[in-house]
Motif scaffolding. Structure first.
Motif, PDB file in Angstrom:
ATOM      1  N   LEU A 229       0.567  -1.406   0.018  1.00 52.82           N
ATOM      2  CA  LEU A 229      -0.020  -0.046  -0.025  1.00 52.82           C
ATOM      3  C   LEU A 229       0.795   1.259   0.009  1.00 52.82           C
ATOM      4  O   LEU A 229       2.245   1.442   0.380  1.00 52.82           O
ATOM      5  N   ARG A 230       0.533   2.755  -0.246  1.00 53.74           N
ATOM      6  CA  ARG A 230       1.079   3.932   0.060  1.00 53.74           C
ATOM      7  C   ARG A 230       0.597   5.227   1.278  1.00 53.74           C
ATOM      8  O   ARG A 230      -0.632   4.183   1.332  1.00 53.74           O
ATOM      9  N   THR A 231       1.649   5.492   1.876  1.00 56.96           N
ATOM     10  CA  THR A 231       0.743   5.994   2.848  1.00 56.96           C
ATOM     11  C   THR A 231       0.615   7.405   2.154  1.00 56.96           C
ATOM     12  O   THR A 231       0.503   7.673   1.282  1.00 56.96           O
ATOM     13  N   ASP A 232      -0.306   7.942   3.099  1.00 55.01           N
ATOM     14  CA  ASP A 232      -0.503   9.189   2.816  1.00 55.01           C
ATOM     15  C   ASP A 232       0.378  10.004   1.699  1.00 55.01           C
ATOM     16  O   ASP A 232      -0.430  10.817   0.939  1.00 55.01           O
ATOM     17  N   THR A 233       1.764  10.208   2.056  1.00 60.20           N
ATOM     18  CA  THR A 233       2.426  10.675   0.891  1.00 60.20           C
ATOM     19  C   THR A 233       3.088  10.797   0.373  1.00 60.20           C
ATOM     20  O   THR A 233       3.901  10.507  -0.303  1.00 60.20           O
ATOM     21  N   GLY A 234       2.797   8.885   0.189  1.00 59.40           N
ATOM     22  CA  GLY A 234       3.102   7.945  -1.070  1.00 59.40           C
ATOM     23  C   GLY A 234       4.155   7.325  -0.867  1.00 59.40           C
ATOM     24  O   GLY A 234       4.330   6.737  -2.066  1.00 59.40           O
ATOM     25  N   TYR A 235       4.994   7.036   0.163  1.00 55.55           N
ATOM     26  CA  TYR A 235       5.626   6.077   0.053  1.00 55.55           C
ATOM     27  C   TYR A 235       4.875   4.812   0.134  1.00 55.55           C
ATOM     28  O   TYR A 235       4.177   4.271   0.296  1.00 55.55           O
ATOM     29  N   PRO A 236       5.901   3.797  -0.536  1.00 52.26           N
ATOM     30  CA  PRO A 236       4.937   2.461  -0.936  1.00 52.26           C
ATOM     31  C   PRO A 236       5.959   1.058   0.703  1.00 52.26           C
ATOM     32  O   PRO A 236       6.387   1.570   0.871  1.00 52.26           O
ATOM     33  N   TYR A 237       4.910   0.720   0.877  1.00 51.56           N
ATOM     34  CA  TYR A 237       5.375  -0.281   2.223  1.00 51.56           C
ATOM     35  C   TYR A 237       4.220  -1.696   2.030  1.00 51.56           C
ATOM     36  O   TYR A 237       3.139  -1.946   1.741  1.00 51.56           O
TER      37      TYR A 237
END
Length: 564
Positions: A229-237
């Protein structure tokens, strides 16, 4: 209330046949899954022992499939016993009104909420499905399918293929998971094979695993697209601890089977009294700059936590070690096998560096994390740890910006399994992997991953392990702020901060607890630490104290009898 007797059958003769031909018996890992969950069980090495043990629930990890074995298992069920299998017993399919399908590789399964499932599909890595024959399927039939299983990697959902089959046999039943749960858990945690080459890089450029350095994350069984998924700031994890979810599904199934029989199945809680989940901060000394160590100690003191300091040769000055000890932190090992930093993947080099760090710190040193997560093969590192007194390892974690999170499907401490050449034994080295490192560093994610990581770890009551290098805490104010944010957010969610050594010592202590049946069939707890907590499934009309493994359970303090 009487205590359920659970047996796990790992047939020695069947296992030896596989080992002879170079095949693994990862089915044996069901014993570790049960032990990690605190479930009491008896180990059987021959199906003939089943007749003498008078068990209530028999988990058939691996067995022969000759007529005698299948006859004993059928008789056990007909007489009221419950058999549980994970993608095994294939010669029994026809006589149980089912048909075996071709084995499937990685895919996704839907576990119903009634069985403790989550709305998100569970990724599996191997399935050997059965489907009910038309004459046996349907409402009120002897074979009942539960959940759904996809066709395999990239395949769509096939509702006609169930995740789980419940098959009535006489006065008992056979419960068969179509997913090979032990293989799935092992392959997530340790990879589907040894690390011998670079992994496949991320298609979006966030995970360049093909840099020519062998590392733990070169063997990752996640899908870059479907499992991030991606965080609100766009980082994938990597968002999903699938291995932990499958562990829970299997253990929850055992608890429900005990409930069906009106029996107690007590188990030892993951954590001691007053602890729901644990956070861990570790550091890797890398540049070995005293000023960075002092700056890190100041931040930790401000945050009011203790952490684990993994020391790389040549280490800090003596004064730093004295302050680390005085302030309650753990001194650990940071084995360097990175060639560009003068290291080498070699048993003798592992021993030499460890001896140096022990002498330099004056500490016994019982935990380790490899520099740059360097890793080769399958079990060499764990054998070296065993040989030289390292009791816990932290190496299994991400090395890239785009593969942070649950890349190995777990945040639970676990004992890894060996391959067939060591007869699939368990290594006596507790693995405590990490989720990410150095948040807010220019080359790594920002603090937007903290909340989803902490929430997902709390959901499975694991260890939220964050790595921060002292040199980055010192040089990058944003990294120091990220450490503060981790501590603040974790404490707000009820986490307690432990060192790696403390986690290992507790895990060893809780595994010494023995829950046995007394002469009246009730449970008795032996060898339990005073702060251990015992649970058992709630029965009809009994209010549950909490949900464990998807099952309402009643909590007991440690005492002579449980559930009576």
């Amino acid at each position: 209330m009487k205590m359920a007797r659970v047996a796990i059958l790992t047939d020695r003769k069947a296992a030896e046949r596989r080992w002879r031909y170079g095949a693994d018996v990862f089915e044996a890992y069901l014993e570790e899954i049960a032990a990690s969950a605190g479930i009491p069980f008896e180990r059987l090495e021959s199906v003939r022992e089943l007749k003498a043990e008078r068990c209530d629930i028999a988990v058939v990890a691996i067995s022969e499939e000759d007529d005698e074995t299948l006859g004993i298992l059928m008789d056990f069920a007909k007489q009221g016993g419950t058999i549980v299998s994970c993608a095994g017993l294939n010669r029994m399919a026809g006589r149980l009104g089912c048909r075996e399908l071709a084995a499937a590789g990685a895919g996704y399964a839907q576990l119903p909420a009634a069985l403790g499932g989550r709305p998100v599909p569970y990724r599996y890595l191997l399935a050997k499905p059965w489907v009910p024959l038309p004459a046996t399927a349907g409402a009120g039939a002897a074979v009942r399918g539960i959940g759904t299983l996809s066709a395999g990697e990239g395949g769509g959902t096939r509702p006609e293929v169930p995740l789980l089959l419940e098959i009535a046999v006489g006065r008992g039943r056979i419960v068969r998971w179509n997913v090979h749960i032990p293989y799935t858990v092992v392959a997530f945690q340790q990879g589907s094979g040894p690390v011998v080459e670079d992994g496949v890089p991320a298609p979006d450029g966030t995970g360049a695993l093909d840099e020519g350095i062998l590392k733990a994350d070169d063997r990752c069984e996640m899908d870059w697209d479907r499992d991030r998924l991606r965080t609100d700031t766009g980082y994938p994890y990597y968002a999903y601890p699938y291995a932990d979810w499958w562990r829970e599904a299997f253990v929850g199934g055992l608890l429900r089977e005990a409930q069906v029989k009106g029996l107690a199945l007590p188990f030892v809680d993951y954590w001691p009294e007053g602890v729901e989940q644990v956070a861990m901060i570790s550091h890797d000394s890398d540049m070995n700059i005293d000023e960075s160590a002092a700056a890190t100690l100041d931040v930790l003191k401000e945050c009011g936590i203790r952490s684990t300091w993994c020391m790389l040769e040549p280490g800090y000055s003596a004064g730093i070690y004295e302050r680390v000890r005085q302030e309650g932190h753990e001194l650990a090992y940071h084995y360097n096998a990175l060639e560009m930093d003068g290291g080498r993947w070699d048993r003798g080099e592992f021993e030499r560096q460890l001896a140096f760090i022990r002498e330099r710190t004056g500490e016994p040193i019982v935990t380790n994390k490899n520099h740059y997560t360097r890793y080769e093969g399958w079990g060499e590192l764990f054998r070296w740890c065993e040989q030289y007194g390292i009791r816990s390892d932290q190496t299994r974690g991400p090395s890239k910006k785009g593969n942070v999170g649950f890349l190995f499907g777990t945040c639970r401490p676990y004992y890894p399994i060996a391959r067939y050449d060591e007869q699939n034994r368990l290594y006596r080295v507790l693995e405590v992997g990490f989720l990410t490192q150095d948040l807010n560093h220019p080359s790594l994610p920002d603090t937007s991953v903290i909340a989803p990581f902490l929430d997902a770890v709390a959901d499975v009551r694991g260890v939220a392990h964050f790595l921060f290098h002292q040199t980055h805490i010192w040089r990058e104010p944003g990294v120091a702020d990220a450490l503060r944010a981790v501590v603040r957010e974790a404490k707000a969610r009820g986490y307690q901060f432990w060192t790696n050594e403390r986690i290992w010592r507790w895990e060893e202590a809780r595994r010494q607890v023995r829950i046995v049946r007394d002469g009246n069939g009730a449970a008795r707890v032996e060898q339990a630490p005073p702060d251990a907590v015992i649970w058992t499934p709630a029965q009809d009309g009994q209010a549950g104290s909490a949900v464990r493994f998807g099952v309402k359970c009643v909590r007991y303090a440690v005492k002579n009898e449980v559930g009576s």
